[in-house]
Design a protein around this motif. Sequence first.
Motif, mmCIF file in Angstrom:
data_model
loop_
_atom_site.group_PDB
_atom_site.id
_atom_site.type_symbol
_atom_site.label_atom_id
_atom_site.label_comp_id
_atom_site.label_asym_id
_atom_site.label_seq_id
_atom_site.Cartn_x
_atom_site.Cartn_y
_atom_site.Cartn_z
ATOM 1 N N LYS A 1 1.584 -1.827 -17.377
ATOM 2 C CA LYS A 1 1.895 -0.687 -18.546
ATOM 3 C C LYS A 1 1.197 -0.410 -18.308
ATOM 4 C CE LYS A 1 0.008 -5.048 -22.034
ATOM 5 N NZ LYS A 1 0.731 -5.192 -22.787
ATOM 6 N N HIS A 2 0.409 -0.226 -17.513
ATOM 7 C CA HIS A 2 -1.225 0.631 -17.464
ATOM 8 C C HIS A 2 -1.003 1.177 -15.837
ATOM 9 C CE1 HIS A 2 -3.079 -2.033 -20.378
ATOM 10 N NE2 HIS A 2 -3.737 -1.383 -20.866
ATOM 11 N N LEU A 3 -0.489 1.171 -15.208
ATOM 12 C CA LEU A 3 -0.077 1.572 -14.243
ATOM 13 C C LEU A 3 0.855 3.319 -14.000
ATOM 14 C CD1 LEU A 3 0.597 -0.937 -11.101
ATOM 15 C CD2 LEU A 3 -1.763 0.732 -11.681
ATOM 16 N N PRO A 4 0.810 4.253 -12.813
ATOM 17 C CA PRO A 4 1.158 5.191 -13.561
ATOM 18 C C PRO A 4 2.836 5.412 -13.401
ATOM 19 C CG PRO A 4 -0.062 5.597 -11.767
ATOM 20 C CD PRO A 4 -0.263 4.549 -12.002
ATOM 21 N N THR A 5 3.484 5.931 -13.344
ATOM 22 C CA THR A 5 5.346 5.851 -13.772
ATOM 23 C C THR A 5 5.258 6.309 -11.674
ATOM 24 O OG1 THR A 5 5.130 7.827 -13.676
ATOM 25 C CG2 THR A 5 6.194 6.182 -15.217
ATOM 26 N N ASP A 6 4.588 7.281 -10.582
ATOM 27 C CA ASP A 6 4.718 7.507 -9.289
ATOM 28 C C ASP A 6 4.641 6.502 -8.884
ATOM 29 O OD1 ASP A 6 2.090 7.619 -9.873
ATOM 30 O OD2 ASP A 6 1.912 9.175 -8.449
ATOM 31 N N VAL A 7 4.081 4.923 -9.374
ATOM 32 C CA VAL A 7 3.839 3.817 -8.279
ATOM 33 C C VAL A 7 4.473 2.674 -9.026
ATOM 34 C CG1 VAL A 7 1.643 4.263 -7.183
ATOM 35 C CG2 VAL A 7 1.780 3.441 -9.285
ATOM 36 N N GLN A 8 4.554 1.783 -7.854
ATOM 37 C CA GLN A 8 5.104 0.150 -8.170
ATOM 38 C C GLN A 8 4.513 -0.853 -7.787
ATOM 39 O OE1 GLN A 8 9.024 0.450 -6.878
ATOM 40 N NE2 GLN A 8 10.196 1.416 -8.204
ATOM 41 N N LEU A 9 4.432 -1.640 -9.938
ATOM 42 C CA LEU A 9 3.403 -2.555 -8.648
ATOM 43 C C LEU A 9 4.350 -3.578 -8.357
ATOM 44 C CD1 LEU A 9 0.906 -4.693 -9.304
ATOM 45 C CD2 LEU A 9 2.009 -5.827 -11.821
ATOM 46 N N HIS A 10 4.124 -4.068 -7.202
ATOM 47 C CA HIS A 10 5.362 -4.609 -6.364
ATOM 48 C C HIS A 10 5.214 -6.152 -6.210
ATOM 49 C CE1 HIS A 10 7.123 -5.616 -2.424
ATOM 50 N NE2 HIS A 10 5.993 -6.448 -1.946
ATOM 51 N N CYS A 11 3.809 -6.595 -6.026
ATOM 52 C CA CYS A 11 3.041 -7.924 -6.138
ATOM 53 C C CYS A 11 2.191 -9.069 -6.625
ATOM 54 C CB CYS A 11 3.300 -8.801 -4.767
ATOM 55 S SG CYS A 11 3.324 -10.474 -4.230
ATOM 56 N N ILE A 12 1.981 -10.260 -7.522
ATOM 57 C CA ILE A 12 0.862 -10.124 -7.964
ATOM 58 C C ILE A 12 0.290 -12.138 -6.859
ATOM 59 C CG2 ILE A 12 -0.587 -12.033 -9.629
ATOM 60 C CD1 ILE A 12 -0.583 -8.627 -9.871
ATOM 61 N N LYS A 13 -0.814 -11.969 -6.191
ATOM 62 C CA LYS A 13 -0.578 -13.145 -5.431
ATOM 63 C C LYS A 13 -2.355 -13.844 -6.090
ATOM 64 C CE LYS A 13 -0.187 -13.703 -0.754
ATOM 65 N NZ LYS A 13 -0.375 -13.613 0.647
ATOM 66 N N LEU A 14 -1.785 -15.004 -6.594
ATOM 67 C CA LEU A 14 -2.660 -15.935 -7.440
ATOM 68 C C LEU A 14 -3.387 -16.881 -6.380
ATOM 69 C CD1 LEU A 14 -4.799 -15.731 -9.607
ATOM 70 C CD2 LEU A 14 -3.645 -16.703 -10.836
ATOM 71 N N TYR A 15 -4.613 -17.169 -5.952
ATOM 72 C CA TYR A 15 -5.419 -18.667 -5.021
ATOM 73 C C TYR A 15 -5.525 -18.943 -6.363
ATOM 74 C CZ TYR A 15 -4.164 -16.226 -0.386
ATOM 75 O OH TYR A 15 -3.247 -16.151 0.797
ATOM 76 N N GLU A 16 -5.546 -19.947 -6.118
ATOM 77 C CA GLU A 16 -5.700 -20.735 -7.086
ATOM 78 C C GLU A 16 -6.899 -21.729 -6.241
ATOM 79 O OE1 GLU A 16 -3.654 -23.213 -11.095
ATOM 80 O OE2 GLU A 16 -3.978 -24.551 -9.014
#
Length: 137
Positions: free
Chosen positions: A110-125
């Motif tokens: 909800k905080h990224l501009p509309t001209d980019v898309q969130l592609h992936c969250i990679k979380l190392y525990e």
Amino acid sequence: MIYLTRVENFNAAHKLSNPGWSKEKNEEVFGKCANENWHGHNYELHVTIKGNPDPQTGFVFNAKTLGDIIKDVVIEKIDHRNLNMDVDFMVGKFTSAENLSIAIWDQLAKHLPTDVQLHCIKLYETPRIYVEYYGGK
């Protein structure tokens, strides 16, 4: 399509425990992660966005700005905190790496501009355990 990844680190504590189970069942399923006194991880967060480079800057998105958004929206809320008790966007959620990655996605999207898309969250525990989330539920 170009993919840009920003890496951030944070430290947080949590406990994995199903309140409907006995202490023994929780320890059997979650092992040390069910420790009554919590336990912590040194997390590594990879946030990947995608888009087309701007012809005036050559950027998909300014990497420093992406880092600022990640820090303001996520890291400031979770670094050196207890995920079960201190993080507003984890209230009422099981604090597995899987659920944490989904919650981070929801915060960032909800905080990224509309001209980019969130592609992936990679979380190392840990260095040997990580999850990847590509959106959708």
